[in-house]
Every structure is written in C-alpha cells, then in structure tokens.
Design a protein around this motif. Structure first.
Motif: not given
Ligand code: CTP
Length: 400
Positions: A317-318, A397, A399-400
């Motif tokens: 993920d991420g 892209h 991740p925030q």
C-alpha cells in the motif's frame, strides 16, 4: 529533521566565524552529519581544532595534508560528499570569488567541485553589505541557483547598527530544514531503479544482450537523488560512471538483477524499472569459449523472471511502481497492457520509431500512461529533462 543529511560547512574569515561552532553543533543536534572546510583567514577567528573536535572529523583548509610527504586533500571528493554546501559565514570577498569562480584557496576549490546545492549566509558590515558590488554579487549568485540566507539587522562588530549580521545558528538550521522539505521533496524516500541491459552468457566470451545504454536510468538516479531521495541503482553492464550520492550495484545477468532488485524493493517507497532485461537466457552455457566447430546451431532458451511483474505482485500500500516500455511501433496498447499486468502507477512509453528516442541516444521522447487513465505526451528532450518530467509526476503519486 536533518536526519542523515550531509552538510558541508564552509567557514570564511568574518568575526561571525565564532558562531560556526554553534552552527555545527546545532546541525548535528538535528541529525545532520557535518564536515568542515575553512578559508585561511577564517582560522584567525576560530581554530580548526574547535571544529574538528565538535564534528569528530578533520577540518580542511589547505590543499596539502602533509607538506613533507606531499599528501593532498581531495577537494573533489569533499565537493561531492555533501547534500548541501553551506557557507556560513560568507564574507563579501568569498561571495565575490564565488561569482568569478576564483579558486585561490581550498574552500573555493571545493566550491567549484561541488555538485550539491550551495547556500550562503552572508556576514559583513552594513555598508559592505549594501554596496552595489555586493548586492550585484548576491543577485548573480541567486540567478545561478545559490540560495542566500538573509543576514539579520542589529549591532555589528564595527559598532555600527544595521543589516549584515549573520543569521543566528538556530535560524540557519531552521532555514535548512525548511529548504530540505521544500527543495528536496523526496527527502527520506527510498528509491530503487533498475537500469541498462543484461548480458546472458552463452559461453565464456559470448552473450545474449541488447543495445540499452542505461542513460535514462542513470539520469533518473541523478535527478531523484538531487530531489533528496535515497537512491539505489541496480545497473547491468553499462559504460557509465556511478552518479554521486547514489548507491550503485553492478550486475551482469537478469537473474542477478532480479535477486538484487527483489531484495532492494522490500524497503523501497518507489521502484522504477528502466532496465532492458533480457527475457531469456541460454539453457546451457560453457565456461570456456566454444570454437566454431563446437558451436551449437541452435541455442535453447529458458525464460528469465520479470522483475517488474514480481515487484507488482508484492506491491505494498502506498508503494509507487513505474515501468518503461520500449516499443518499435507506437505501442500504446502494449504499454497500457503492461501497466495493468505489472500493477504499476504509471508506464513510460518510448518508441524507436521516433527519431532521437530509445536506446543509446542522449534524448528521448516519451508518453506516460497512468493507472487512473490519465495520459501525457512530451516533446523530444534531453534524458535529463525527461528524468525531471518523470520526477514531477512521481511527486503527484506520493501518498498524502
Ligand atoms: N522488465 C523487467 N524484467 C523483465 C522484463 C521487463 O523488469 N524480465 C521491465 C522493464 O524494465 C520495463 C517493463 O518491464 O520497465 C517493460 O519491459 P518490456 O521489455 O517492454 O516488456 P516485456 O514485459 O518484456 O514485454 P515484451 O518483451 O513482450 O514487449
């Protein structure tokens, strides 16, 4: 916030040099590694022993380490070591020398050899600071990409009051932290890049390979490193020097590249596959050269693993994965299917049908297809400029 940042601290001959000790301390307190270079005149204000003791490393101010033996100090190595070269205090004389590219002391030689961003914190009397010559020098340096940490206003050593006092060590450390965050947006991101061709041995002198030069992957490694990333480049056989500040692992075959890449991706935030990995290897190889009459007329092949596909299968993920597709026709459909099959964030398509694009050239013409359906086309440009465009897209892209 300055964790693992390598700061090369240049000290020049101003009374503010005494604050350089506090500055070195503050940078280290925030996690930075500090090495110091001094001009001969700064030694009048603060001793190298003070800085060497504080930083735990020798301080350099001279081209020769040992005059008797003729040992010399490698200014190029030091220039390449830092993530940033901070000149604090920077005198009017040093600023002027930086503009003209003067190289009359060791610090100036390091300045000319450095590839990292240069930051100067001026310190001088107010009239010197306001002088048109100094202001023109500061402007010229800023135009060249040197960052200037504005001096403070206040009581000066001359007894006068005004602007010219070097910014306080804590303010300089804050400035650097902020700079690393904004100018180095990939700060602390771990990136693994595969690059170049692979060579699959047939016998001890022959191999299966391709014409990939590795230039695109090396350009990306340089660009991402200068954006603050911790880059690990896994390169097949290419004629290119290690980019500075990048960890480079050289491999020969697809199996070797696969093994290194699978290890490296485990801790990476971003994986970029620019390598032209040979899809096949010879089933049997010979440790000695086959003579003409021993050469088989057909070589049986085994399939090599697909590194990027294997990255995609275990994508976290991420994590961001970027692939390349070199096609000989316009190849959009093929690139889009690789984007999906290999579970990528985006794929960069280049076609040998475009003049100036593809293997061996210094230029490239790319299109990018994103997982979210967006696509982008770019003009023919240098591989360095292409690397910049790709980096900008990677940033969107994160991740925030
Ligand atoms: N790739 C890889 N390992 C392989 C083959 C390809 O990591 N064994 C990566 C390349 O680095 C590139 C992407 O996959 O980022 C696409 O490579 P390409 O050779 O165009 O794709 P293939 O999947 O091999 O497809 P084909 O040869 O059928 O075009």
């Amino acid at each position: 916030m300055l964790e693992r940042k390598k700061i090369l601290l240049g000290i020049t001959g101003s009374i503010a040099a005494y604050k350089a000790a506090l500055l070195a301390r503050e940078l280290q307190r925030r996690g930075a590694e500090v090495r110091v270079v001094m001009t001969p005149s700064s030694i009048e204000f603060i001793t190298p022993l003070t800085l060497a003791t504080l930083t735990g490393h020798p301080v350099y101010s001279d081209f020769t380490e040992n005059r008797d033996s003729g040992e010399w100090t490698n200014h190029v190595e030091l220039g390449l070591w830092g993530d940033a070269f901070l000149i604090a205090p920077a005198t009017a004389q040093t600023l002027s020398a930086m503009v003209t590219g003067a190289c009359d002391n060791f610090l100036m030689a390091v300045h000319l050899s450095s590839r990292c961003p240069v930051i100067a914190a001026p310190a001088m009397d107010l009239d010197m600071y306001q002088h048109a010559a100094t202001q023109a020098n500061l402007e010229a340096l800023e135009n060249r990409g040197v960052s200037i940490i504005q001096p403070d206003s206040g009581a000066l050593a001359s007894g006068l009051d005004g602007k010219g006092r070097m910014a306080e060590p804590e303010a300089i450390a804050n400035w650097l932290e902020n700079w690393f965050q904004t100018k180095a947006p990939l700060n602390d991101k771990k990136i693994v890049i595969t690059a170049g061709p692979t060579h699959e041995p047939i016998d001890s002198v022959r191999f299966l390979g391709n014409r990939s030069s590795g230039k695109m992957g090396f350009a990306l490694a340089r660009e991402l490193q200068s954006a603050g990333a911790d880059v690990h480049l896994i390169a097949g056989p290419v004629q290119l020097n290690d980019p500075s500040g990048v960890q480079v692992t050289r491999v020969e075959t697809a199996l070797e590249m696969h093994a290194e890449a699978m290890k490296a991706i485990k801790s990476a935030d971003i994986g970029i596959a620019t390598a032209a990995v040979s899809d096949f290897r010879a089933k049997t190889t010979s440790k000695v050269k086959w003579h003409r009459n021993e050469m088989p007329t057909a070589i049986e092949l085994d399939e090599n693993p697909d590194i990027l596909y294997d990255w995609g299968k275990q994508k976290r993920d991420g994590q961001i994965l970027v692939g390349f597709a070199l096609e000989t026709d316009n190849g959009i459909e093929s690139a889009k299917s690789k984007l999906k099959r290999k579970n990528l964030n985006f794929i960069v398509l280049n076609s040998t049908a475009d003049p100036g694009a593809g293997f061996g050239t210094d230029t490239n013409k790319i299109s990018i297809f994103e997982q979210n359906g967006k696509s982008h086309t770019f003009d023919l440009k240098s591989k360095d400029a292409v690397a910049h465009d790709i980096t900008q897209l990677i940033l969107t892209h994160l991740p925030q």
